[in-house]
Design an enzyme around this catalytic site. Structure first.
Site, PDB file in Angstrom:
ATOM      1  N   ASP A   1       0.855  -1.191   0.000  1.00  0.00           N
ATOM      2  CA  ASP A   1       0.000   0.000   0.000  1.00  0.00           C
ATOM      3  C   ASP A   1       0.896   1.248   0.000  1.00  0.00           C
ATOM      4  O   ASP A   1       2.102   1.150   0.237  1.00  0.00           O
ATOM      5  CB  ASP A   1      -0.882  -0.045   1.252  1.00  0.00           C
ATOM      6  CG  ASP A   1      -2.048   0.918   1.171  1.00  0.00           C
ATOM      7  OD1 ASP A   1      -2.378   1.355   0.065  1.00  0.00           O
ATOM      8  OD2 ASP A   1      -2.618   1.242   2.232  1.00  0.00           O
TER       9      ASP A   1
ATOM     10  N   GLU B   1       3.024   4.763  -4.081  1.00  0.00           N
ATOM     11  CA  GLU B   1       3.077   5.640  -5.274  1.00  0.00           C
ATOM     12  C   GLU B   1       4.488   6.147  -5.544  1.00  0.00           C
ATOM     13  O   GLU B   1       4.776   6.358  -6.732  1.00  0.00           O
ATOM     14  CB  GLU B   1       2.108   6.822  -5.080  1.00  0.00           C
ATOM     15  CG  GLU B   1       0.656   6.421  -5.103  1.00  0.00           C
ATOM     16  CD  GLU B   1       0.197   5.628  -3.883  1.00  0.00           C
ATOM     17  OE1 GLU B   1       0.719   5.907  -2.788  1.00  0.00           O
ATOM     18  OE2 GLU B   1      -0.645   4.735  -4.020  1.00  0.00           O
TER      19      GLU B   1
ATOM     20  N   ASP C   1      -8.947   4.218  -2.481  1.00  0.00           N
ATOM     21  CA  ASP C   1      -9.923   4.656  -1.475  1.00  0.00           C
ATOM     22  C   ASP C   1     -11.182   5.240  -2.129  1.00  0.00           C
ATOM     23  O   ASP C   1     -11.442   6.452  -2.077  1.00  0.00           O
ATOM     24  CB  ASP C   1      -9.274   5.670  -0.534  1.00  0.00           C
ATOM     25  CG  ASP C   1      -8.172   5.021   0.290  1.00  0.00           C
ATOM     26  OD1 ASP C   1      -8.051   3.784   0.252  1.00  0.00           O
ATOM     27  OD2 ASP C   1      -7.435   5.745   0.970  1.00  0.00           O
TER      28      ASP C   1
HETATM   29  O1  LIG Z   1      -3.543   1.150   5.740  1.00  0.00           O
HETATM   30  C1  LIG Z   1      -4.575   1.998   6.006  1.00  0.00           C
HETATM   31  C2  LIG Z   1      -5.249   2.474   4.733  1.00  0.00           C
HETATM   32  O2  LIG Z   1      -4.266   3.216   3.985  1.00  0.00           O
HETATM   33  C3  LIG Z   1      -4.680   3.719   2.692  1.00  0.00           C
HETATM   34  O3  LIG Z   1      -5.589   4.793   2.819  1.00  0.00           O
HETATM   35  C4  LIG Z   1      -5.096   6.026   3.420  1.00  0.00           C
HETATM   36  C5  LIG Z   1      -4.739   7.049   2.369  1.00  0.00           C
HETATM   37  O4  LIG Z   1      -3.711   6.535   1.588  1.00  0.00           O
HETATM   38  C6  LIG Z   1      -4.272   8.318   3.032  1.00  0.00           C
HETATM   39  O5  LIG Z   1      -3.979   9.322   2.108  1.00  0.00           O
HETATM   40  C7  LIG Z   1      -5.294   8.853   3.982  1.00  0.00           C
HETATM   41  O6  LIG Z   1      -6.435   9.402   3.262  1.00  0.00           O
HETATM   42  C8  LIG Z   1      -7.330  10.274   3.967  1.00  0.00           C
HETATM   43  C9  LIG Z   1      -6.927  11.687   3.746  1.00  0.00           C
HETATM   44  O7  LIG Z   1      -5.635  11.851   4.275  1.00  0.00           O
HETATM   45  C10 LIG Z   1      -7.870  12.642   4.454  1.00  0.00           C
HETATM   46  O8  LIG Z   1      -7.511  13.936   4.126  1.00  0.00           O
HETATM   47  C11 LIG Z   1      -9.311  12.419   4.033  1.00  0.00           C
HETATM   48  O9  LIG Z   1      -9.527  12.892   2.764  1.00  0.00           O
HETATM   49  O10 LIG Z   1      -9.621  11.044   4.120  1.00  0.00           O
HETATM   50  C12 LIG Z   1      -8.733  10.193   3.405  1.00  0.00           C
HETATM   51  C13 LIG Z   1      -9.249   8.803   3.492  1.00  0.00           C
HETATM   52  O11 LIG Z   1      -9.584   8.430   4.789  1.00  0.00           O
HETATM   53  O12 LIG Z   1      -5.668   7.863   4.901  1.00  0.00           O
HETATM   54  C14 LIG Z   1      -6.151   6.629   4.320  1.00  0.00           C
HETATM   55  C15 LIG Z   1      -6.479   5.738   5.480  1.00  0.00           C
HETATM   56  O13 LIG Z   1      -7.516   6.291   6.203  1.00  0.00           O
HETATM   57  C16 LIG Z   1      -5.259   2.570   1.865  1.00  0.00           C
HETATM   58  O14 LIG Z   1      -5.668   3.026   0.622  1.00  0.00           O
HETATM   59  C17 LIG Z   1      -6.364   1.841   2.587  1.00  0.00           C
HETATM   60  O15 LIG Z   1      -6.841   0.773   1.828  1.00  0.00           O
HETATM   61  C18 LIG Z   1      -5.805   1.317   3.917  1.00  0.00           C
HETATM   62  O16 LIG Z   1      -6.829   0.697   4.636  1.00  0.00           O
END
Ligand SMILES: OC[C@H]1O[C@H](O[C@H]2[C@H](O)[C@@H](O)[C@@H](O[C@H]3[C@H](O)[C@@H](O)[C@@H](O)O[C@@H]3CO)O[C@@H]2CO)[C@H](O)[C@@H](O)[C@@H]1O
Length: 686
Positions: free
Chosen positions: A318, A321, A414
């Site tokens: 994960d 990038e 996501d």
């Molecule tokens: O391992 C945990 C999960 O990690 C990934 O998702 C994360 C993502 O990569 C991050 O950028 C971030 O995204 C959040 C963002 O920061 C916030 O501003 C808001 O827009 O919400 C976004 C989404 O919640 O955190 C994510 C984890 O919450 C991965 O893609 C997941 O599959 C994993 O479960």
């Protein structure tokens, strides 16, 4: 400008100046008599960029480019190729996690592929800036470009996979239903959840462990309390016939007392000053392996092999990038306590510009090769499976580049559980498929929790997500911690039964899907396909991107609108189709009231579960080394085969004989069912 053209078997390699390509492709072509103009291209320089140009015809379709949150025909837009974690995304957001500089153009029914072997920030402008032109801007002084002849889209993909690499062959369990959550723990609850699902009649092939299974987010460790006995956990899960896949990010916690960190010193990404690049991600301060280095890949493979050797079955890569939060954290820190909220921080989730890699003996700026980082990480991870002596490889990667198909499954990151995204997710999966990545899927349930007003937590929406994904190669529920539970046991009974039907139907077609995985591995053909892949000359198919084909023989038109009673679907007129459920023969624009509109194309032999087959006219397939042929009246197996039932579509027989003996024939609607249930070499029908 120095330009050389070589050619071999329908592929042209154009070398412009002195390229430094991210992928070493063994081409060995002969010098070509064709010039760039003969290939319909022009190259110029513009403010430090190389610009590759071709005409965009009025009736041209442009496909590919990887994971793009738009319609499948990429005309009239500009695309940035720069792997990005968007955090959250909606339709039209660009770029996202996976960028593949490979596009297919179809002009008057003739397809040609273009692959730019560059992992830097390319811009593909498809008739946006200049109405009549496709322009690719390359921020380099030299580049390697490949032109792949068709004339079919399929042939272009075959040539692409010969050049860049064929898809790996995953184990069969990788196509079953998998469960995931950010984050399942403690260990006994996971075992209990598996029992609940199985007790309710749901199959589970694998469980994914997200970041909270680790001790302080240190890679290759278990959280001491949550997973108090990892060996027992692995055994408990395995004894239920379920595999375990753990997440492994690229962030190594910077901690002198952490063995993995110490063992990798000298192998991490650095700044151009030669200092270690210390970033921030889930573990806090962390460093990132420089996967462009051979010694780093060897070190990583060993870590993966050791981790797998305890009985872990799969790896989930994960954030690769690669993403880093240090600049986002710094910006947030500045505005903490103020009413100012910075809206779009996506740009800052990438590595800073002064990060460098050591690649093929050179010190290279990160941005020059960024998009290939997940490719080299996946390569090293794949090698880890091999050195652990694992016969089966399962890797899921969020990011990717050309060639990721050799090592991993991917998914669309996501996503959001909303009506808008149902169609978008189909488009994204098909867009990746047509870009050479066959093993692809979505977070069923939509990842986002409760952080946006569009999120729809209704049972109907969850059911529809299961439905759109019914034939996606990767089939996993996954959700953020603050979202509703997405495992089907939590649905009210009406919807639970509907989801059960989806999973049963998927499992019914799994033998066919696995034949398609073998086909993908041998030829580079995608498993799920946009309609135009099969019906390239049918103009209607280029705008139908809410339906998809499973291989050549099954068309699926999932329901994507709320409370929809009649689903209008297009069944290309060049073929004849039978409704899978009723056997009714159809063609063109049709209405369906079924929740799962599945259509079978004439000319098919389709293996199903329990040794059953669909036969509809003349066709053939090879399943588990047995080749099966249908003449429409006679089905012949190359070796004795334990046959369940033949479901005969189109004109059914009155009587049937298996190896000369009379067998039972019944009618179910318009489908004729020949019951055999035994080992046979031949079934004849009258
Ligand atoms: O391992 C945990 C999960 O990690 C990934 O998702 C994360 C993502 O990569 C991050 O950028 C971030 O995204 C959040 C963002 O920061 C916030 O501003 C808001 O827009 O919400 C976004 C989404 O919640 O955190 C994510 C984890 O919450 C991965 O893609 C997941 O599959 C994993 O479960």
């Amino acid at each position: 400008m120095r330009i050389e053209v070589e050619e071999k078997e329908g592929i042209y390699k154009v070398t412009i100046n002195e390229p430094f390509p991210p992928l070493d492709l063994q081409f060995n072509g002969n010098k070509s008599q064709k010039s760039l103009a003969d290939l319909g291209l022009d190259v110029t320089t513009e403010g430090g960029y190389l610009v590759i140009e071709k005409e965009l015809h009025l009736k041209e379709h442009v496909l590919g480019l990887g994971e793009k949150a738009v319609e499948l025909d990429r005309r009239r837009r500009r695309y940035v190729m720069n792997n990005t974690d968007p955090g959250i995304y909606q339709k039209f957001h660009d770029p996202l996690y996976i960028n593949i500089p490979f596009m297919i153009s179809v002009v008057e029914g003739k397809a040609t592929g273009y692959f730019v072997n560059s992992a830097s920030l390319l811009v593909f402008d498809i008739g946006f800036e200049d109405y009549g032109k496709v322009r690719v801007k390359v921020p380099e002084e030299g580049v390697e470009l490949y032109i792949l002849e068709g004339p079919t889209i399929e042939k272009v993909l075959e040539r692409y996979s010969l050049l860049v690499g064929k898809p790996f062959l995953p184990p069969k369990w990788a196509f079953g239903y998998m469960i995931s959550r950010y984050s399942y723990y403690p260990q006994d609850k996971i075992v209990e959840l598996i029992d609940l699902l199985k007790g309710d009649g749901f199959p589970v092939e694998a469980v994914f462990l997200d970041i909270d299974f680790m001790d302080s987010f240190k890679l290759f460790t278990w959280h001491k309390k949550r997973f108090y006995d990892p060996a027992k956990f692995l055994n408990d899960v395995h004894s239920r016939g379920v595999k375990v896949v753990t997440i492994v990010d690229h962030s190594v916690r910077a901690d002198q007392n952490y063995e993995v960190f110490a063992s990798g010193l000298g192998k991490y990404c650095e700044l151009d000053t030669g200092e270690l690049f210390v970033g921030r991600l889930w573990p806090g301060n962390c460093v990132y392996p420089d996967f462009f280095r051979q010694d780093t890949r060897e070190w990583w493979s060993k870590l993966i092999a050791d981790w797998l050797s305890q009985g872990v079955d799969g790896i989930w890569l994960d954030m690769n990038e690669p993403t880093d939060f240090s600049r986002i954290d710094a910006i947030n820190q500045v505005f903490r306590g103020t009413p100012i909220q910075v809206k779009d921080l996506r740009e800052y989730g990438r590595f800073p510009e002064n990060v460098v890699h050591y690649f093929k003996g050179k010190k290279v700026p990160h941005n020059r090769v960024r998009n290939a980082y997940p490719y080299y990480q996946a390569m090293a991870t794949f090698d880890g499976f091999k050195s652990a002596g694992k016969g089966e490889v399962f890797i899921l990667s969020r990011s990717g580049f050309a060639g990721i198909q050799k090592y991993a499954f991917v998914w669309t990151g996501d996503s959001t559980s909303s009506w808008d995204q149902l169609r978008l997710q189909i488009q994204m999966v098909l867009g990746l498929s047509i870009s050479g990545v066959p093993y692809v899927g979505i977070d069923i349930g939509g990842f986002q929790g409760r952080n946006q007003k569009e999120i729809d937590n209704s049972p109907e929406m969850l059911m529809r997500q299961f439905q759109i994904a019914m034939f996606f190669p990767f089939f996993r529920t996954h959700k953020a911690p603050d979202g509703v539970d997405t495992e089907p046991i939590y649905l009210p009974s009406y919807y639970k039964e509907k989801v059960k039907k989806v999973i049963e139907t998927r499992y019914r077609f799994l033998p066919y899907m696995y034949c398609l995985a073998e086909e993908a591995h041998e030829t580079g053909h995608p498993i799920v396909r946009p309609l135009f892949y099969e019906f390239q000359e049918d103009e209607d198919t280029y705008r139908v991107d809410d339906e998809y084909m499973l291989g050549s023989w099954v068309l699926y038109a999932p329901v994507i609108y709320p409370q929809m009673e009649v689903r209008k679907s297009y069944l290309p007129v060049k073929a004849k189709w039978a409704d899978f459920w009723t056997g009714e023969v159809l063609q063109g624009w049709v209405d369906s009231r079924n929740d799962l509109p599945v259509y079978i194309r004439e000319g098919s032999v389709i293996p199903l579960s329990e040794g059953d087959f669909i036969v509809y006219g003349e066709g053939s397939i090879t399943v588990e080394g047995v080749s099966v042929r249908s003449s429409g009246k006679k089905v012949t197996f190359s070796k004795p085969y334990r046959l369940g039932k033949l479901l005969v579509y189109g004109l059914g027989p009155e009587r049937a004989r298996a190896d000369g003996k009379e067998v039972e024939v019944v009618r179910e609607g318009k489908v004729t069912v020949v019951r055999v249930d035994g080992t046979v070499k031949e079934v004849e029908m009258e």
